[in-house]
Design an enzyme around this catalytic site. Structure first.
Site, PDB file in Angstrom:
ATOM      1  N   ALA A 108       0.861  -1.262  -0.060  1.00  0.00           N
ATOM      2  CA  ALA A 108       0.000   0.049   0.062  1.00  0.00           C
ATOM      3  C   ALA A 108       0.949   1.231  -0.076  1.00  0.00           C
ATOM      4  CB  ALA A 108      -0.934   0.000   1.108  1.00  0.00           C
ATOM      5  N   ASN A 177       3.637  -2.604   8.684  1.00  0.00           N
ATOM      6  CA  ASN A 177       3.950  -2.974   7.004  1.00  0.00           C
ATOM      7  C   ASN A 177       4.488  -1.737   6.442  1.00  0.00           C
ATOM      8  OD1 ASN A 177       3.024  -5.618   7.037  1.00  0.00           O
ATOM      9  ND2 ASN A 177       1.023  -4.814   7.149  1.00  0.00           N
ATOM     10  N   HIS A 207      -0.806   8.831   5.231  1.00  0.00           N
ATOM     11  CA  HIS A 207       0.527   8.545   5.566  1.00  0.00           C
ATOM     12  C   HIS A 207       1.374   9.586   4.787  1.00  0.00           C
ATOM     13  CE1 HIS A 207      -0.443   4.538   7.159  1.00  0.00           C
ATOM     14  NE2 HIS A 207      -0.915   4.231   5.931  1.00  0.00           N
TER      15      HIS A 207
HETATM   16  N1  LIG Z   1       2.487  -4.465   2.457  1.00  0.00           N
HETATM   17  C1  LIG Z   1       1.433  -3.907   2.827  1.00  0.00           C
HETATM   18  O1  LIG Z   1       1.234  -2.493   2.335  1.00  0.00           O
HETATM   19  C2  LIG Z   1       0.278  -4.383   3.360  1.00  0.00           C
HETATM   20  C3  LIG Z   1      -1.083  -3.797   3.209  1.00  0.00           C
HETATM   21  C4  LIG Z   1      -2.244  -4.311   3.812  1.00  0.00           C
HETATM   22  C5  LIG Z   1      -2.137  -5.320   4.412  1.00  0.00           C
HETATM   23  N2  LIG Z   1      -1.052  -6.167   4.763  1.00  0.00           N
HETATM   24  C6  LIG Z   1      -0.820  -7.449   5.175  1.00  0.00           C
HETATM   25  O2  LIG Z   1      -1.123  -8.443   4.663  1.00  0.00           O
HETATM   26  C7  LIG Z   1      -1.704  -9.477   5.412  1.00  0.00           C
HETATM   27  C8  LIG Z   1      -2.834 -10.074   4.661  1.00  0.00           C
HETATM   28  O3  LIG Z   1      -3.817  -8.978   4.641  1.00  0.00           O
HETATM   29  P1  LIG Z   1      -5.411  -9.293   4.524  1.00  0.00           P
HETATM   30  O4  LIG Z   1      -6.300  -7.855   4.454  1.00  0.00           O
HETATM   31  O5  LIG Z   1      -5.482 -10.156   3.281  1.00  0.00           O
HETATM   32  O6  LIG Z   1      -6.025 -10.120   5.925  1.00  0.00           O
HETATM   33  P2  LIG Z   1      -7.333 -10.879   5.872  1.00  0.00           P
HETATM   34  O7  LIG Z   1      -7.043 -11.066   7.487  1.00  0.00           O
HETATM   35  O8  LIG Z   1      -8.387 -10.473   5.222  1.00  0.00           O
HETATM   36  O9  LIG Z   1      -7.094 -12.270   5.619  1.00  0.00           O
HETATM   37  C9  LIG Z   1      -5.812 -13.121   5.995  1.00  0.00           C
HETATM   38  C10 LIG Z   1      -5.936 -14.512   5.313  1.00  0.00           C
HETATM   39  O10 LIG Z   1      -4.848 -15.347   5.580  1.00  0.00           O
HETATM   40  C11 LIG Z   1      -4.933 -16.499   6.254  1.00  0.00           C
HETATM   41  N3  LIG Z   1      -3.878 -16.970   7.158  1.00  0.00           N
HETATM   42  C12 LIG Z   1      -3.754 -16.209   8.226  1.00  0.00           C
HETATM   43  N4  LIG Z   1      -2.570 -17.039   8.847  1.00  0.00           N
HETATM   44  C13 LIG Z   1      -2.140 -17.838   8.069  1.00  0.00           C
HETATM   45  C14 LIG Z   1      -1.272 -18.912   8.110  1.00  0.00           C
HETATM   46  N5  LIG Z   1      -0.356 -19.066   9.082  1.00  0.00           N
HETATM   47  N6  LIG Z   1      -1.448 -20.119   6.931  1.00  0.00           N
HETATM   48  C15 LIG Z   1      -2.302 -20.027   6.200  1.00  0.00           C
HETATM   49  N7  LIG Z   1      -3.104 -19.098   5.977  1.00  0.00           N
HETATM   50  C16 LIG Z   1      -2.998 -18.030   7.093  1.00  0.00           C
HETATM   51  C17 LIG Z   1      -6.344 -16.276   6.864  1.00  0.00           C
HETATM   52  O11 LIG Z   1      -7.103 -17.596   7.013  1.00  0.00           O
HETATM   53  C18 LIG Z   1      -7.116 -15.465   5.856  1.00  0.00           C
HETATM   54  O12 LIG Z   1      -7.741 -16.141   4.822  1.00  0.00           O
HETATM   55  C19 LIG Z   1      -1.811  -9.092   6.673  1.00  0.00           C
HETATM   56  O13 LIG Z   1      -0.593  -9.522   7.507  1.00  0.00           O
HETATM   57  C20 LIG Z   1      -1.615  -7.368   6.492  1.00  0.00           C
HETATM   58  O14 LIG Z   1      -1.056  -6.779   7.654  1.00  0.00           O
HETATM   59  C21 LIG Z   1       0.178  -5.584   4.005  1.00  0.00           C
END
Ligand SMILES: NC(=O)c1ccc[n+]([C@@H]2O[C@H](COP(=O)([O-])OP(=O)(O)OC[C@H]3O[C@@H](n4cnc5c(N)ncnc54)[C@H](O)[C@@H]3O)[C@@H](O)[C@H]2O)c1
Length: 256
Positions: A108, A177, A207
């Protein structure tokens, strides 16, 4: 054709998997999905067998849980939960030279390409992230009761934290992140300064990233719309992941 494995079936993983399944990304196809922990290790092992690259779009814990095996299998590992890389040991393990590369999605966050280039030209003098969020979203157990009260029913914008990116990742995991991306691209977790501000009437997060050095002076302001599926995730993140699959400049890799 690159076969892509996706770990995570939430706001990011489901959008990424669907786009790949629908053939929206040239040169890439969906190799498999591990949508949740319940699917077990066998589902993950199947991904390693059938895929060329594995995307983590699950959680910080999943980066540590799956990353080393992905690298050992010689596959590229795309990390979305960049905050996990505040763990120096994990970062070292995952970025150690091997057939598979550690690729960090720019997620993001914007401006990472230019900040990285500026840093490579000459170490930046200062890098700062100011994140403004709705006050109610920032209440934490470790805060003094007085501050907590101000966040709950106060009417003024206020600063609730100023410190290193390393400390910010622990105190406000939702900044993890973006703090990590900026830190990894520039002067590291101890060098980047983070300020978290609370705004009573803010509806989403803003941000502001600023940096300066020999290469120039930079300021980026980012206000992403949130995913309808997960109000903590910016909707654009999944598309940053997809873009990174075809455009190597859209990801951040340790080193150059
Ligand atoms: N880099 C960035 O800019 C950025 C932006 C937004 C979110 N994120 C990160 O991305 C990740 C996912 O975000 P999201 O919004 O899709 O979350 P979400 O909660 O909507 O979905 C997470 C999914 O991952 C699965 N999961 C969790 N732990 C797991 C494991 N150990 N093994 C297998 N599956 C697992 C869950 O069952 C769920 O389906 C989060 O860690 C979030 O912090 C990063």
């Amino acid at each position: 054709v690159t076969r892509v494995g996706v770990i995570g079936g939430g706001a990011i993983g489901s959008v990424v998997a669907e786009a790949l399944r629908d053939g929206k990304v040239d040169g890439a196809t969906l190799g498999g999905v591990v949508a949740g922990r319940a699917e077990g290790r066998a589902a993950f092992d199947a991904l390693l067998e059938t895929c060329d690259v594995v995307i983590e779009a699950a959680s910080q814990a999943a980066v540590a849980e799956y990353g080393p095996s992905v690298k050992d299998a010689g596959l590229d590992f795309v990390v979305v939960s960049a905050g996990a890389l505040v763990d120096d040991e994990l970062l070292r393990t995952l970025s150690a030279p091997s057939a598979g590369r550690l690729l960090i999605s720019t997620g993001a966050c914007g401006g990472i390409d230019l900040l990285r280039a500026a840093q490579l030209m000459h170490p930046l003098d200062s890098v700062r992230l100011q994140t403004t969020k709705p006050s109610a979203a920032l209440v934490r157990d470790w805060m003094e009761p007085e501050l907590r009260q101000k966040l709950v029913d106060g009417d003024e914008e206020l600063s609730v934290f100023v410190g290193s990116a390393r400390e910010a990742v622990q105190r406000f995991p939702e900044t993890a992140n973006i703090s990590a991306l900026i830190a990894l691209a520039t002067i590291g977790f101890d060098g980047v300064e983070v300020e978290v501000r609370a705004a009573p009437h803010a509806r989403a997060a803003t941000h502001e990233i600023s940096a300066s050095g020999q290469a120039g002076t930079y300021r980026f302001v980012i206000e992403n719309a949130l995913s309808a599926q997960n109000m903590r995730t910016s909707a654009v993140t999944a598309y940053a992941v997809l873009r990174g699959l075809t455009d190597r400049s859209a990801v951040l890799a340790p080193g150059w």
